[in-house]
Every structure is written in C-alpha cells, then in structure tokens.
Design a protein around this motif. Structure first.
Motif, PDB file in Angstrom:
ATOM      1  N   ASP A  44     -12.408   3.965  -8.017  1.00  0.00           N
ATOM      2  CA  ASP A  44     -13.649   3.379  -7.333  1.00  0.00           C
ATOM      3  C   ASP A  44     -14.920   3.823  -8.124  1.00  0.00           C
ATOM      4  OD1 ASP A  44     -11.786   2.951  -5.136  1.00  0.00           O
ATOM      5  OD2 ASP A  44     -12.162   5.032  -4.173  1.00  0.00           O
ATOM      6  N   ASN A 133      -2.636   8.210  -7.753  1.00  0.00           N
ATOM      7  CA  ASN A 133      -3.651   8.069  -6.751  1.00  0.00           C
ATOM      8  C   ASN A 133      -4.397   6.902  -6.284  1.00  0.00           C
ATOM      9  OD1 ASN A 133      -4.438  11.049  -6.571  1.00  0.00           O
ATOM     10  ND2 ASN A 133      -4.529  10.777  -9.050  1.00  0.00           N
ATOM     11  N   LYS A 137      -4.237   0.906  -4.059  1.00  0.00           N
ATOM     12  CA  LYS A 137      -5.289  -0.008  -3.782  1.00  0.00           C
ATOM     13  C   LYS A 137      -4.908  -1.370  -4.595  1.00  0.00           C
ATOM     14  CE  LYS A 137      -8.192   4.223  -4.108  1.00  0.00           C
ATOM     15  NZ  LYS A 137      -8.758   5.038  -4.909  1.00  0.00           N
ATOM     16  N   LEU A 140      -3.341  -3.288  -1.469  1.00  0.00           N
ATOM     17  CA  LEU A 140      -3.736  -3.253  -0.154  1.00  0.00           C
ATOM     18  C   LEU A 140      -5.059  -4.159  -0.306  1.00  0.00           C
ATOM     19  CD1 LEU A 140      -3.278   0.401   1.203  1.00  0.00           C
ATOM     20  CD2 LEU A 140      -2.057  -1.654   1.647  1.00  0.00           C
ATOM     21  N   HIS A 190       3.635   9.410  -2.592  1.00  0.00           N
ATOM     22  CA  HIS A 190       2.815   9.895  -1.488  1.00  0.00           C
ATOM     23  C   HIS A 190       3.248  11.446  -1.561  1.00  0.00           C
ATOM     24  CE1 HIS A 190       0.790   9.904   2.197  1.00  0.00           C
ATOM     25  NE2 HIS A 190       2.062  10.485   3.031  1.00  0.00           N
ATOM     26  N   PHE A 193       1.420  13.234  -4.056  1.00  0.00           N
ATOM     27  CA  PHE A 193      -0.206  13.269  -3.624  1.00  0.00           C
ATOM     28  C   PHE A 193      -0.531  14.437  -2.485  1.00  0.00           C
ATOM     29  CE2 PHE A 193      -3.676  12.273  -0.854  1.00  0.00           C
ATOM     30  CZ  PHE A 193      -4.794  12.037  -2.037  1.00  0.00           C
ATOM     31  N   LEU A 201       1.369  19.148   4.831  1.00  0.00           N
ATOM     32  CA  LEU A 201       2.120  17.660   5.088  1.00  0.00           C
ATOM     33  C   LEU A 201       3.297  17.474   4.328  1.00  0.00           C
ATOM     34  CD1 LEU A 201      -0.662  15.130   5.984  1.00  0.00           C
ATOM     35  CD2 LEU A 201       0.452  16.886   7.452  1.00  0.00           C
TER      36      LEU A 201
ATOM     37  N   SER B 136      -4.626   4.325   3.524  1.00  0.00           N
ATOM     38  CA  SER B 136      -4.578   4.928   2.103  1.00  0.00           C
ATOM     39  C   SER B 136      -6.017   5.127   1.737  1.00  0.00           C
ATOM     40  CB  SER B 136      -3.719   4.294   1.257  1.00  0.00           C
ATOM     41  OG  SER B 136      -2.359   3.879   2.038  1.00  0.00           O
ATOM     42  N   LYS B 137      -6.776   4.049   1.916  1.00  0.00           N
ATOM     43  CA  LYS B 137      -8.030   4.205   1.105  1.00  0.00           C
ATOM     44  C   LYS B 137      -8.904   5.252   1.615  1.00  0.00           C
ATOM     45  CE  LYS B 137      -7.822  -0.839   0.472  1.00  0.00           C
ATOM     46  NZ  LYS B 137      -8.302  -2.169   1.162  1.00  0.00           N
ATOM     47  N   TYR B 139      -8.042   8.331   2.163  1.00  0.00           N
ATOM     48  CA  TYR B 139      -7.784   9.558   1.439  1.00  0.00           C
ATOM     49  C   TYR B 139      -7.353   9.433  -0.110  1.00  0.00           C
ATOM     50  CZ  TYR B 139      -2.897   8.308   2.348  1.00  0.00           C
ATOM     51  OH  TYR B 139      -1.739   7.766   2.226  1.00  0.00           O
ATOM     52  N   LEU B 140      -7.347   8.198  -0.791  1.00  0.00           N
ATOM     53  CA  LEU B 140      -7.190   8.164  -2.074  1.00  0.00           C
ATOM     54  C   LEU B 140      -8.465   8.034  -2.759  1.00  0.00           C
ATOM     55  CD1 LEU B 140      -4.177   5.532  -2.278  1.00  0.00           C
ATOM     56  CD2 LEU B 140      -4.127   8.289  -2.367  1.00  0.00           C
ATOM     57  N   THR B 141      -9.171   9.147  -2.745  1.00  0.00           N
ATOM     58  CA  THR B 141     -10.696   9.274  -3.260  1.00  0.00           C
ATOM     59  C   THR B 141     -10.762  10.617  -3.976  1.00  0.00           C
ATOM     60  OG1 THR B 141     -11.485  10.339  -1.426  1.00  0.00           O
ATOM     61  CG2 THR B 141     -11.364   8.044  -1.196  1.00  0.00           C
ATOM     62  N   LYS B 142     -11.871  10.614  -4.627  1.00  0.00           N
ATOM     63  CA  LYS B 142     -11.978  12.090  -5.609  1.00  0.00           C
ATOM     64  C   LYS B 142     -12.634  13.027  -4.476  1.00  0.00           C
ATOM     65  CE  LYS B 142     -11.001  11.350  -9.912  1.00  0.00           C
ATOM     66  NZ  LYS B 142     -10.380  12.256 -10.669  1.00  0.00           N
ATOM     67  N   VAL B 144     -11.216  13.754  -1.569  1.00  0.00           N
ATOM     68  CA  VAL B 144     -10.551  14.060  -0.661  1.00  0.00           C
ATOM     69  C   VAL B 144     -10.245  15.734  -0.227  1.00  0.00           C
ATOM     70  CG1 VAL B 144      -8.461  14.150  -2.063  1.00  0.00           C
ATOM     71  CG2 VAL B 144      -7.892  13.520   0.246  1.00  0.00           C
ATOM     72  N   ASP B 145     -10.258  16.402  -1.353  1.00  0.00           N
ATOM     73  CA  ASP B 145     -10.341  17.914  -1.006  1.00  0.00           C
ATOM     74  C   ASP B 145     -11.657  18.520  -0.108  1.00  0.00           C
ATOM     75  OD1 ASP B 145      -7.838  17.732  -2.111  1.00  0.00           O
ATOM     76  OD2 ASP B 145      -8.855  18.302  -4.240  1.00  0.00           O
ATOM     77  N   ASN B 148     -11.168  16.987   3.396  1.00  0.00           N
ATOM     78  CA  ASN B 148      -9.921  17.725   4.113  1.00  0.00           C
ATOM     79  C   ASN B 148     -10.726  18.925   4.557  1.00  0.00           C
ATOM     80  OD1 ASN B 148      -7.498  18.167   4.911  1.00  0.00           O
ATOM     81  ND2 ASN B 148      -6.622  18.992   3.049  1.00  0.00           N
ATOM     82  N   PHE B 153      -9.487  15.120   8.310  1.00  0.00           N
ATOM     83  CA  PHE B 153      -8.092  14.480   8.531  1.00  0.00           C
ATOM     84  C   PHE B 153      -7.186  15.098   9.577  1.00  0.00           C
ATOM     85  CE2 PHE B 153      -9.663  13.469   4.197  1.00  0.00           C
ATOM     86  CZ  PHE B 153      -9.511  11.962   4.231  1.00  0.00           C
ATOM     87  N   TYR B 156      -4.869  13.688  12.196  1.00  0.00           N
ATOM     88  CA  TYR B 156      -3.415  13.120  11.407  1.00  0.00           C
ATOM     89  C   TYR B 156      -2.495  14.305  11.169  1.00  0.00           C
ATOM     90  CZ  TYR B 156      -0.788  10.661   7.799  1.00  0.00           C
ATOM     91  OH  TYR B 156       0.322  10.143   6.878  1.00  0.00           O
ATOM     92  N   LYS B 157      -3.274  15.222  10.652  1.00  0.00           N
ATOM     93  CA  LYS B 157      -2.274  16.591  10.127  1.00  0.00           C
ATOM     94  C   LYS B 157      -1.641  17.136  11.337  1.00  0.00           C
ATOM     95  CE  LYS B 157      -4.581  19.191   7.050  1.00  0.00           C
ATOM     96  NZ  LYS B 157      -5.437  19.829   6.453  1.00  0.00           N
ATOM     97  N   VAL B 160       1.285  14.754  12.390  1.00  0.00           N
ATOM     98  CA  VAL B 160       2.619  15.177  11.691  1.00  0.00           C
ATOM     99  C   VAL B 160       3.215  16.245  11.731  1.00  0.00           C
ATOM    100  CG1 VAL B 160       3.383  15.263   8.964  1.00  0.00           C
ATOM    101  CG2 VAL B 160       1.463  13.486   9.607  1.00  0.00           C
ATOM    102  N   SER B 182       6.032  13.512   7.180  1.00  0.00           N
ATOM    103  CA  SER B 182       5.161  12.698   6.527  1.00  0.00           C
ATOM    104  C   SER B 182       5.788  11.329   6.019  1.00  0.00           C
ATOM    105  CB  SER B 182       4.317  13.452   5.522  1.00  0.00           C
ATOM    106  OG  SER B 182       5.216  13.905   4.450  1.00  0.00           O
ATOM    107  N   GLU B 186       3.860   7.868   6.993  1.00  0.00           N
ATOM    108  CA  GLU B 186       3.247   6.956   6.078  1.00  0.00           C
ATOM    109  C   GLU B 186       4.299   5.907   5.884  1.00  0.00           C
ATOM    110  OE1 GLU B 186       1.770   5.235   2.796  1.00  0.00           O
ATOM    111  OE2 GLU B 186       3.720   6.406   2.735  1.00  0.00           O
TER     112      GLU B 186
END
Lengths: 228, 228
Positions: A44, A133, A137, A140, A190, A193, A201, B136-137, B139-142, B144-145, B148, B153, B156-157, B160, B182, B186
DNA sequence: CAAAAGTAATAGTATTACTATCAATATTTA
DNA sequence: TAAATATTGATAGTAATACTATTACTTTTG
C-alpha cells in the motif's frame, strides 16, 4: 534441484509488463528491489518513486517496464506461483502412488519458503511473505474479470488445477475436488498470516504447521464413507 | 427474527470512529451511502469526496466521523460480523444437539445474504458483497498488529471462536478446531468470490453452495478415525 | 562510427488524502 | 427566549500519489 532451477525462466503473460524486466539490468533491479521494498513498507505504501530512489533510478524509467504497481504485483505473484508450480511438477513427477503424490503436493504448496535459492536476483523467502500479505489485493479489484480474461491469473489457475487432478486421482468420487484445491492453496496463505498476526484464530504455530493441518483436512475428506 | 433485529445495535469499538455515525442523521447517511458507493465503484476507487457528492455533504464533514476510509471499512465489516454473530447466537441458542447446532452455524456463516432486512439504513445484501470483495484489505496492512491490539477485530475473532467451540462440542479430540473455524469463515468468502469471478477454481455454483461444501468438509473431519 | 535503443532528468497535470479556518445553522440549556 | 454550544458546510490550502511528455545523454549493436 538448485542446479535445475538455475535455468528456470517463469513464463509470464507478456501483457503484464510493457518491457520484459528479465531483458535488462535495470529490469532485474526493479524486480529485485521491489521485493525488498514491498516487504519492508508494504504494498500500500510502495510507490515507483520510492523504488526509483532505492535503486538510484528515475521513476519514469520504471514506468517503462510496468504500467503501474498493480501490474508489478501481478508480475511478482505470477513468478511466485510459476516457481511453486515448477517445484510441484518436478518433485511429484516421479511419484506413482496417488496418495503419496498428493501428500507431497500439499507439502509443497503449504510450506513456508525458508531458503533463498540465492542464484538469482529474486529472494524467494521475501516473495513468499509478500504473497501471504498481498496476493489477495491482486484479484480483489473491479478489474478482475477483464484481467482474468487477459490471462493474468493463468499460472495460479493451472496450479490449483494440478492439485485438483491429484485429489481426483486419490478419490474420484469426492464431489468437491476443485473447491478443496482452492481452499488448500488460499487457506494456506491465510493460516500463515493468522499464525503471524492472529494467533488466536489458528492452531498453527512452531509445532503444528499449515502443512500438518491441511494434510489432515484433505485426507479426512477423501475415501471417507461420509463424503458420498 | 426481523422484529428482534430491529433493536439491534452492534457494539463497535469506539476508536474506529471519531464520532458515532449512529448518533446523527448525517452519520447514518454516511453509512448507508458508503455501502452503496463502495459496492458500486469498489473500495479502491472510493473516496470521501465522492461520498460527499453522493450525499450532498462536504468531504470535511465526513472526516469528522472517520479518520480515513480504512477506518470506515473497519466499521462496516465489524458491523457485518456483529450482525452475523447475532444471527448465529440467536438461531443456534435453542439447539441442544451439538451436530445439529454446528450444522446450523456453518449454514449461517457460509450462506449468501439474500434479503435486505430493510428496516434500517444498512443494506445487508450489499454489505455481504462488500465483505466478500474487500474484507481482506482491512487486515492485510502494516498496521494490523497495532489495530488488533486496539481491538478493531474483536467481533470477528469472537465469531470464529464461537464456531471453534461448536466444533469442539462435536469432537473434542479433533486437533485443529481453531484453524478449521477460521478456514470455514474466511474460506466461505473466498468460495463466494471464486463462484463469481473464477468459476474454474470452485465446484460451487447455483446448485452446490459453499454451505454444502463446507458442511461436508467439516463433518468429514470430525469424529473420523483418521483424524487422530 | 553511426544509428538505435535504453535511461535519466525535468517538468507538468489531475487526483487523493487530508487539515485548518470560519461562517451558517441547528440544538440544547439556563 | 436568548445565549451557549454543537454540528455542518464552504473554501482554501498542502503534500503526496500516479502518472505523461519531452528532451538529452549514454550505452549497445550492426
């Protein structure tokens, strides 16, 4: 294996790039350092300007190879799936027992890449991380149907299809071989990840790998009287 | 069910928004029309400026509700998962048989939303499509931690986790209940996506639904002598 | 050695992703 | 009901992104 892989040139749909990056030093540098930079800052935040600075080249030079960063991602991920496919075919080719073959295939597509083969400009360990990661993208998008028609995802589709065929070799009465093949391929990314970012999860960790989980999942479904 | 859902207010982590969109007419309009606009042009092309034009409001007014479009996506998807969770709990609550309960749970999380409950400003059918195409977009980021850790999230957690518990109720010897939960959650989004854009990568179509496939997948794995 | 191809540098545009300020309008409360 | 407060809208502005175009320089190749 390393020796043979040295001559590997993954055949990527030539509409993905404007100029083949394998055809020049700059092109190879673009591939090499885009992997490092995307791994470092994420897709991104990645721009051709930043990549240009990193390789001491001009932004406009990079645009001569790829229309935009989306196309570059398609190139990198296609290369990855082609590389995996090569390993899959090469490794399973000589195995005659269908179960053993499928077992090996699942192992190859679900394992984490741990060693960089280091002969080339492509760092496979980092590329594997990028695929985990960022791969989603690449499809989607609103353009997915057109790009699919153009054949931009054909390597990936061929790979999933090979797994499907191996599933059918083990159990040709199983009703969902294609979905199972795509579940393993995508689901593996997944689970990797989740292991790194959402440990609550997944059951996967240092001891239990996605490979263990998926081999169990697949073989529980095949030749099972419940599946009829 | 509709009657009860009328009073539903999904509890979303209040760091996701700057100002609660449920607290004003403009806020609700932002939610309502962002769903329509994201469905229409995709999340990547979606901007607050375009949304502002659509609802006859100023860009800067929208920024008073959400820091950026990423946070808005987190809001919308959290709402969706909260809404699904509500249905899950409500529907399975009264079922005492563990298998029947799990069966119903899988049905709820894997089915396509077909009817807009139409009482509110939220179109659940379109929101379901957005979750399939864009979740997906989120959480598929730098980031995310950190996000989280902030609890972005958690709905969602929790969802699951509920599936995981139901899996364990059916077979507490099964070794990968969390990964299976999961995978279904997903993987269901993924199979729906494949059905719409990569039909050669799935067995799902008008006749075979992701629900059918995943119920088969899960129950093949549980109480199966192979799984030990 | 000349032509062709490849690359770099510079400049420029439209859009995105915001932030800041201030005026206008609604709502609350004293 | 008037004053205080909150909400929204309008305008302007900035830095970055995602490109395109042009020109000039450098390297390769025939």
């Amino acid at each position: 294996m390393k020796f043979i892989l040295q001559d590997l040139k993954v055949n990527i749909n030539n509409n993905i790039y404007l100029k083949d990056p394998e055809s020049s030093t700059l092109g190879k540098k673009i591939i090499e350092f885009s992997i490092l930079l995307i791994d470092e800052i994420g897709f991104d935040s990645f721009t051709f300007k930043k990549l240009g600075e990193k390789i001491g080249s001009n932004e406009s030079s990079i645009y001569r190879y790829f229309e935009n960063k989306h196309k570059l991602l398609l190139y990198l991920t296609s290369w990855y799936w082609g590389w995996l496919e090569y390993q899959l075919v090469f490794t399973t080719n000589s195995i005659s027992d269908a179960k053993e073959k499928l077992n090996k295939a699942i192992e190859i597509i679900t394992r984490a890449t741990k060693e960089d083969s280091s002969f080339s400009h492509i760092n496979e360990v980092l590329l594997n991380k990028i695929v985990i990661n960022e791969y989603s993208k690449s499809y989607l998008t609103k353009e997915v149907d057109n790009e699919n028609k153009e054949g931009y995802f054909s390597i990936y589709k061929r790979l999933v299809n090979r797994i499907k065929d191996m599933i059918m070799e083990v159990d040709n009465h199983y009703k969902y071989p294609t979905s199972l093949a795509s579940t393993v391929t995508e689901g593996s990314l997944h689970q990797h990840f989740l292991k790194d970012h959402f440990s609550s999860l997944t059951d996967c960790d240092e001891k239990i790998t996605p490979t263990t989980y998926f081999i169990n999942l697949v073989f529980n479904s095949l030749n099972n009287q419940k599946n009829g």
